[in-house]
Design a protein around this motif. Structure first.
Motif, PDB file in Angstrom:
ATOM      1  N   ALA A   1     -96.052 103.417  26.247  1.00  0.00           N
ATOM      2  CA  ALA A   1     -95.709 102.689  27.470  1.00  0.00           C
ATOM      3  C   ALA A   1     -95.043 101.357  27.140  1.00  0.00           C
ATOM      4  CB  ALA A   1     -96.951 102.474  28.332  1.00  0.00           C
ATOM      5  N   GLU A   2     -95.570 100.649  26.151  1.00  0.00           N
ATOM      6  CA  GLU A   2     -94.971  99.369  25.753  1.00  0.00           C
ATOM      7  C   GLU A   2     -93.569  99.562  25.201  1.00  0.00           C
ATOM      8  OE1 GLU A   2     -96.080  96.216  26.269  1.00  0.00           O
ATOM      9  OE2 GLU A   2     -97.537  97.299  27.488  1.00  0.00           O
ATOM     10  N   LEU A   3     -93.370 100.593  24.395  1.00  0.00           N
ATOM     11  CA  LEU A   3     -92.043 100.841  23.826  1.00  0.00           C
ATOM     12  C   LEU A   3     -91.050 101.279  24.897  1.00  0.00           C
ATOM     13  CD1 LEU A   3     -92.984 102.527  20.440  1.00  0.00           C
ATOM     14  CD2 LEU A   3     -92.098 100.209  20.820  1.00  0.00           C
ATOM     15  N   GLN A   4     -91.533 101.968  25.934  1.00  0.00           N
ATOM     16  CA  GLN A   4     -90.639 102.335  27.034  1.00  0.00           C
ATOM     17  C   GLN A   4     -90.213 101.096  27.818  1.00  0.00           C
ATOM     18  OE1 GLN A   4     -93.180 105.541  28.673  1.00  0.00           O
ATOM     19  NE2 GLN A   4     -91.303 106.761  28.654  1.00  0.00           N
ATOM     20  N   LEU A   5     -91.105 100.125  27.919  1.00  0.00           N
ATOM     21  CA  LEU A   5     -90.756  98.881  28.605  1.00  0.00           C
ATOM     22  C   LEU A   5     -89.777  98.050  27.782  1.00  0.00           C
ATOM     23  CD1 LEU A   5     -94.225  97.746  30.003  1.00  0.00           C
ATOM     24  CD2 LEU A   5     -92.263  98.586  31.309  1.00  0.00           C
ATOM     25  N   ASP A   6     -89.994  98.011  26.455  1.00  0.00           N
ATOM     26  CA  ASP A   6     -89.149  97.216  25.569  1.00  0.00           C
ATOM     27  C   ASP A   6     -89.101  97.877  24.206  1.00  0.00           C
ATOM     28  OD1 ASP A   6     -87.741  95.366  24.090  1.00  0.00           O
ATOM     29  OD2 ASP A   6     -89.171  93.729  24.371  1.00  0.00           O
TER      30      ASP A   6
ATOM     31  N   ARG B   1     -87.333  97.206  21.818  1.00  0.00           N
ATOM     32  CA  ARG B   1     -87.072  96.239  20.749  1.00  0.00           C
ATOM     33  C   ARG B   1     -88.304  95.401  20.418  1.00  0.00           C
ATOM     34  NH1 ARG B   1     -81.678  93.023  21.591  1.00  0.00           N
ATOM     35  NH2 ARG B   1     -82.354  92.364  19.536  1.00  0.00           N
ATOM     36  N   ALA B   2     -89.406  95.659  21.096  1.00  0.00           N
ATOM     37  CA  ALA B   2     -90.628  94.902  20.822  1.00  0.00           C
ATOM     38  C   ALA B   2     -91.042  95.121  19.373  1.00  0.00           C
ATOM     39  CB  ALA B   2     -91.748  95.348  21.767  1.00  0.00           C
ATOM     40  N   THR B   3     -91.529  94.073  18.745  1.00  0.00           N
ATOM     41  CA  THR B   3     -91.998  94.198  17.364  1.00  0.00           C
ATOM     42  C   THR B   3     -93.351  94.890  17.352  1.00  0.00           C
ATOM     43  OG1 THR B   3     -93.188  92.091  17.364  1.00  0.00           O
ATOM     44  CG2 THR B   3     -90.835  92.028  16.756  1.00  0.00           C
ATOM     45  N   TYR B   4     -93.725  95.395  16.183  1.00  0.00           N
ATOM     46  CA  TYR B   4     -95.046  96.012  16.053  1.00  0.00           C
ATOM     47  C   TYR B   4     -96.132  94.989  16.360  1.00  0.00           C
ATOM     48  CZ  TYR B   4     -92.558  99.841  13.755  1.00  0.00           C
ATOM     49  OH  TYR B   4     -91.708 100.879  13.471  1.00  0.00           O
ATOM     50  N   ALA B   5     -95.914  93.745  15.995  1.00  0.00           N
ATOM     51  CA  ALA B   5     -96.896  92.696  16.277  1.00  0.00           C
ATOM     52  C   ALA B   5     -97.030  92.468  17.778  1.00  0.00           C
ATOM     53  CB  ALA B   5     -96.504  91.402  15.569  1.00  0.00           C
ATOM     54  N   GLU B   6     -95.894  92.466  18.500  1.00  0.00           N
ATOM     55  CA  GLU B   6     -95.948  92.277  19.951  1.00  0.00           C
ATOM     56  C   GLU B   6     -96.670  93.439  20.619  1.00  0.00           C
ATOM     57  OE1 GLU B   6     -91.828  89.717  20.586  1.00  0.00           O
ATOM     58  OE2 GLU B   6     -91.733  91.900  20.554  1.00  0.00           O
ATOM     59  N   VAL B   7     -96.356  94.654  20.202  1.00  0.00           N
ATOM     60  CA  VAL B   7     -97.041  95.822  20.769  1.00  0.00           C
ATOM     61  C   VAL B   7     -98.519  95.768  20.414  1.00  0.00           C
ATOM     62  CG1 VAL B   7     -97.200  98.347  20.737  1.00  0.00           C
ATOM     63  CG2 VAL B   7     -94.945  97.238  20.759  1.00  0.00           C
TER      64      VAL B   7
ATOM     65  N   SER C   1    -103.384  95.686  14.819  1.00  0.00           N
ATOM     66  CA  SER C   1    -102.513  94.923  13.935  1.00  0.00           C
ATOM     67  C   SER C   1    -101.125  95.564  13.904  1.00  0.00           C
ATOM     68  CB  SER C   1    -103.090  94.890  12.518  1.00  0.00           C
ATOM     69  OG  SER C   1    -103.037  96.200  11.957  1.00  0.00           O
ATOM     70  N   ALA C   2    -100.144  94.795  13.459  1.00  0.00           N
ATOM     71  CA  ALA C   2     -98.783  95.325  13.348  1.00  0.00           C
ATOM     72  C   ALA C   2     -98.732  96.544  12.422  1.00  0.00           C
ATOM     73  CB  ALA C   2     -97.821  94.231  12.886  1.00  0.00           C
ATOM     74  N   PRO C   3     -99.384  96.523  11.235  1.00  0.00           N
ATOM     75  CA  PRO C   3     -99.340  97.713  10.383  1.00  0.00           C
ATOM     76  C   PRO C   3     -99.976  98.946  11.033  1.00  0.00           C
ATOM     77  CG  PRO C   3     -99.995  95.802   9.086  1.00  0.00           C
ATOM     78  CD  PRO C   3     -99.994  95.383  10.535  1.00  0.00           C
ATOM     79  N   ALA C   4    -101.031  98.734  11.815  1.00  0.00           N
ATOM     80  CA  ALA C   4    -101.674  99.869  12.493  1.00  0.00           C
ATOM     81  C   ALA C   4    -100.750 100.456  13.557  1.00  0.00           C
ATOM     82  CB  ALA C   4    -103.002  99.431  13.114  1.00  0.00           C
ATOM     83  N   VAL C   5    -100.028  99.594  14.269  1.00  0.00           N
ATOM     84  CA  VAL C   5     -99.067 100.075  15.267  1.00  0.00           C
ATOM     85  C   VAL C   5     -97.947 100.842  14.572  1.00  0.00           C
ATOM     86  CG1 VAL C   5     -97.344  99.380  16.983  1.00  0.00           C
ATOM     87  CG2 VAL C   5     -99.587  98.281  16.965  1.00  0.00           C
ATOM     88  N   LYS C   6     -97.453 100.302  13.449  1.00  0.00           N
ATOM     89  CA  LYS C   6     -96.383 100.979  12.716  1.00  0.00           C
ATOM     90  C   LYS C   6     -96.822 102.372  12.271  1.00  0.00           C
ATOM     91  CE  LYS C   6     -93.247 100.807   8.784  1.00  0.00           C
ATOM     92  NZ  LYS C   6     -93.172 102.244   8.774  1.00  0.00           N
ATOM     93  N   ARG C   7     -98.039 102.492  11.745  1.00  0.00           N
ATOM     94  CA  ARG C   7     -98.543 103.810  11.322  1.00  0.00           C
ATOM     95  C   ARG C   7     -98.575 104.777  12.503  1.00  0.00           C
ATOM     96  NH1 ARG C   7    -102.001 100.594   8.264  1.00  0.00           N
ATOM     97  NH2 ARG C   7    -103.668 100.778   9.781  1.00  0.00           N
TER      98      ARG C   7
END
Length: 147
Positions: free
Chosen positions: A14-19, A21-27, A34-40
Motif C-alpha cells: 500500500a505504501e509503495l502504491q502511494l509513493d 519512490r519512497a525509501t525503505y526507511a520511509e516505508v 527497519s529499512a533492511p527488513a523492508v528491503k528483504r
C-alpha cells in the motif's frame, strides 16, 4: 498472492502504491520495520511475482495524447486471445486490452492525439484481426484511478 504474505506485506504494498519512490526507511517508519527488513520483504514480493516492478506514470496529456477511449470489440467467429494480442501489440495507441465475458469479445483502452487520430487507430484495430464491429466510448473526466 503468495501464501506467506501477511498484513505487513500488504502495508508495504500500500505504501509503495502511494509513493513508489519512497525509501525503505520511509516505508519502514510507517510499517514498523527497519529499512533492511523492508528491503528483504520487497525483494521477496518481487521474486514471488506479487510486486511486478516500479514505473514512472506520465500524464498522457503532457505527451500530446489528449483523447482516451474504451473500445468494445466484437470478433467475427472464434478468435484466439493470443491472435488478438499479437495483432494489437504493435499498435502503440492501445494501452491495454482484455478479453471479456458478455456480448463483446474484448475491450481495448486507446489513447490518441485527437479525434482524427482516434478514428485512424480504430480503423487499424478493425483491420488487425477478424473484427466484425467495434463500439467506442470517449472518456471525458477521470473520476477515480487506482494502481
Amino acid at each position: 498472492m503468495i501464501a506467506s504474505m501477511d498484513g505487513i506485506d500488504r502495508q508495504i504494498l500500500a505504501e509503495l502504491q502511494l509513493d513508489g519512490r519512497a525509501t525503505y526507511a520511509e516505508v519502514g517508519g510507517v510499517v514498523g520495520l527497519s529499512a533492511p527488513a523492508v528491503k528483504r520483504r520487497v525483494d521477496r514480493l518481487l521474486d514471488d511475482g506479487v510486486l511486478l516492478g516500479f514505473t514512472a506514470t506520465v500524464a498522457p496529456g503532457a505527451l500530446g495524447w489528449g483523447i482516451e477511449a474504451l473500445v468494445l470489440v466484437y470478433c467475427a467467429g472464434a478468435v484466439a486471445p493470443s491472435a488478438l494480442a499479437e495483432a494489437w501489440t504493435p499498435i502503440p495507441e492501445i494501452v491495454s486490452a482484455w478479453t471479456v465475458a458478455g456480448q463483446a469479445d474484448a475491450i481495448v483502452r486507446v489513447r490518441a492525439r485527437d479525434i482524427a487520430h482516434l478514428e485512424e487507430t480504430l480503423e487499424r484495430i478493425r483491420s488487425s484481426a477478424s473484427i466484425e464491429r467495434t463500439e467506442s466510448t470517449v472518456m471525458l473526466s477521470r473520476l477515480v484511478e487506482r494502481g
